[in-house]
Design a protein around this motif. Structure first.
Motif, PDB file in Angstrom:
ATOM      1  N   THR A  70     -11.417  51.569   1.178  1.00 57.76           N
ATOM      2  CA  THR A  70     -10.753  51.665   2.469  1.00 57.76           C
ATOM      3  C   THR A  70     -11.738  51.392   3.596  1.00 57.76           C
ATOM      4  OG1 THR A  70      -9.278  53.325   1.515  1.00 57.76           O
ATOM      5  CG2 THR A  70      -9.255  53.117   3.878  1.00 57.76           C
ATOM      6  N   SER A  74     -11.687  48.465   6.321  1.00 56.45           N
ATOM      7  CA  SER A  74     -11.837  48.759   7.743  1.00 56.45           C
ATOM      8  C   SER A  74     -12.828  47.801   8.383  1.00 56.45           C
ATOM      9  CB  SER A  74     -12.296  50.210   7.940  1.00 56.45           C
ATOM     10  OG  SER A  74     -12.669  50.448   9.272  1.00 56.45           O
ATOM     11  N   GLY A 116      -7.937  52.782  12.275  1.00 50.10           N
ATOM     12  CA  GLY A 116      -7.113  53.702  11.487  1.00 50.10           C
ATOM     13  C   GLY A 116      -7.659  53.893  10.084  1.00 50.10           C
ATOM     14  N   LEU A 117      -8.074  52.820   9.446  1.00 45.16           N
ATOM     15  CA  LEU A 117      -8.661  52.909   8.114  1.00 45.16           C
ATOM     16  C   LEU A 117     -10.007  53.628   8.142  1.00 45.16           C
ATOM     17  CD1 LEU A 117      -7.802  49.358   6.734  1.00 45.16           C
ATOM     18  CD2 LEU A 117      -6.790  51.543   6.025  1.00 45.16           C
ATOM     19  N   PHE A 119     -10.781  56.054  10.240  1.00 44.96           N
ATOM     20  CA  PHE A 119     -10.413  57.458  10.326  1.00 44.96           C
ATOM     21  C   PHE A 119      -9.965  57.985   8.963  1.00 44.96           C
ATOM     22  CE2 PHE A 119      -7.168  60.717  10.683  1.00 44.96           C
ATOM     23  CZ  PHE A 119      -7.801  61.671  11.461  1.00 44.96           C
ATOM     24  N   TYR A 120      -9.083  57.246   8.312  1.00 45.02           N
ATOM     25  CA  TYR A 120      -8.551  57.676   7.010  1.00 45.02           C
ATOM     26  C   TYR A 120      -9.654  57.807   5.972  1.00 45.02           C
ATOM     27  CZ  TYR A 120      -5.847  57.743   2.728  1.00 45.02           C
ATOM     28  OH  TYR A 120      -5.320  58.097   1.498  1.00 45.02           O
ATOM     29  N   SER A 121     -10.608  56.883   5.962  1.00 47.39           N
ATOM     30  CA  SER A 121     -11.699  56.924   4.976  1.00 47.39           C
ATOM     31  C   SER A 121     -12.526  58.195   5.131  1.00 47.39           C
ATOM     32  CB  SER A 121     -12.624  55.720   5.158  1.00 47.39           C
ATOM     33  OG  SER A 121     -11.962  54.541   4.856  1.00 47.39           O
ATOM     34  N   TRP A 123     -11.569  61.004   6.793  1.00 52.40           N
ATOM     35  CA  TRP A 123     -10.680  62.159   6.620  1.00 52.40           C
ATOM     36  C   TRP A 123     -10.389  62.421   5.142  1.00 52.40           C
ATOM     37  CZ3 TRP A 123      -5.328  62.212   5.164  1.00 52.40           C
ATOM     38  CH2 TRP A 123      -4.722  63.469   5.315  1.00 52.40           C
ATOM     39  N   LYS A 124     -10.199  61.360   4.360  1.00 55.67           N
ATOM     40  CA  LYS A 124      -9.874  61.465   2.936  1.00 55.67           C
ATOM     41  C   LYS A 124     -10.980  62.157   2.155  1.00 55.67           C
ATOM     42  CE  LYS A 124      -9.878  57.807   0.151  1.00 55.67           C
ATOM     43  NZ  LYS A 124      -9.488  56.516  -0.454  1.00 55.67           N
TER      44      LYS A 124
END
Length: 125
Positions: A70, A74, A116-117, A119-121, A123-124
C-alpha cells in the motif's frame, strides 16, 4: 509500484527539478508568464511539485518501518499526481492554453489517493 529506492531517487529528482523550474520561471520565463497572465498558475505548479517531491522522499523513508504494498502504491500515486498536476499547469502557463485543463484534476485525484493510501498504510500497522 515504486520501490523504496525508486521512490527516494524520484523524490530527489523531482525536488531538484522543482527548484530548477522555479528559478527558470522566476527569471527566464518571467516576462512570458506575465504576458500570459499565468504567474500564479506557474507558482502553484512549482509549489505542489516541491511539496510532493518532499512527500515522496518521506514515504520512501517510511517503507522500511511500514513494509507493505500500500505504501509503494501511495508513492506511485504521489509521483503520478506530480507529473500530471504540476506538469499540466506548467504547460498551460507557458503555452497559455487550457487544452490540458482536464488533466490537472486527474493529477489532484492521484494526490488524494496517494495521501489516503499513505494514511491507511501507517494506520493499518
Amino acid at each position: 509500484m515504486l520501490s523504496q529506492r525508486q521512490s527516494l531517487l524520484f523524490g530527489i529528482l523531482l525536488g531538484g527539478l522543482a527548484v530548477a523550474l522555479g528559478a527558470f520561471g522566476a527569471h527566464a520565463l518571467k516576462n512570458l508568464l506575465i504576458q500570459n497572465n499565468r504567474v500564479e498558475t506557474y507558482e502553484l505548479a512549482v509549489r505542489y511539485h516541491f511539496f510532493h517531491a518532499l512527500a515522496l522522499i518521506l514515504i520512501s523513508q517510511l517503507m522500511d518501518k511500514f513494509p507493505n504494498n500500500t505504501l509503494k502504491t501511495s508513492a506511485t500515486c504521489v509521483a503520478t499526481g506530480t507529473l500530471l498536476f504540476s506538469g499540466s499547469l506548467y504547460v498551460m502557463a507557458i503555452s497559455n492554453t487550457t487544452k490540458l485543463a482536464l488533466i490537472t484534476p486527474i493529477g489532484g485525484g492521484f494526490f488524494l489517493i496517494g495521501w489516503g493510501l499513505f494514511f491507511y498504510s501507517v494506520w493499518k500497522k
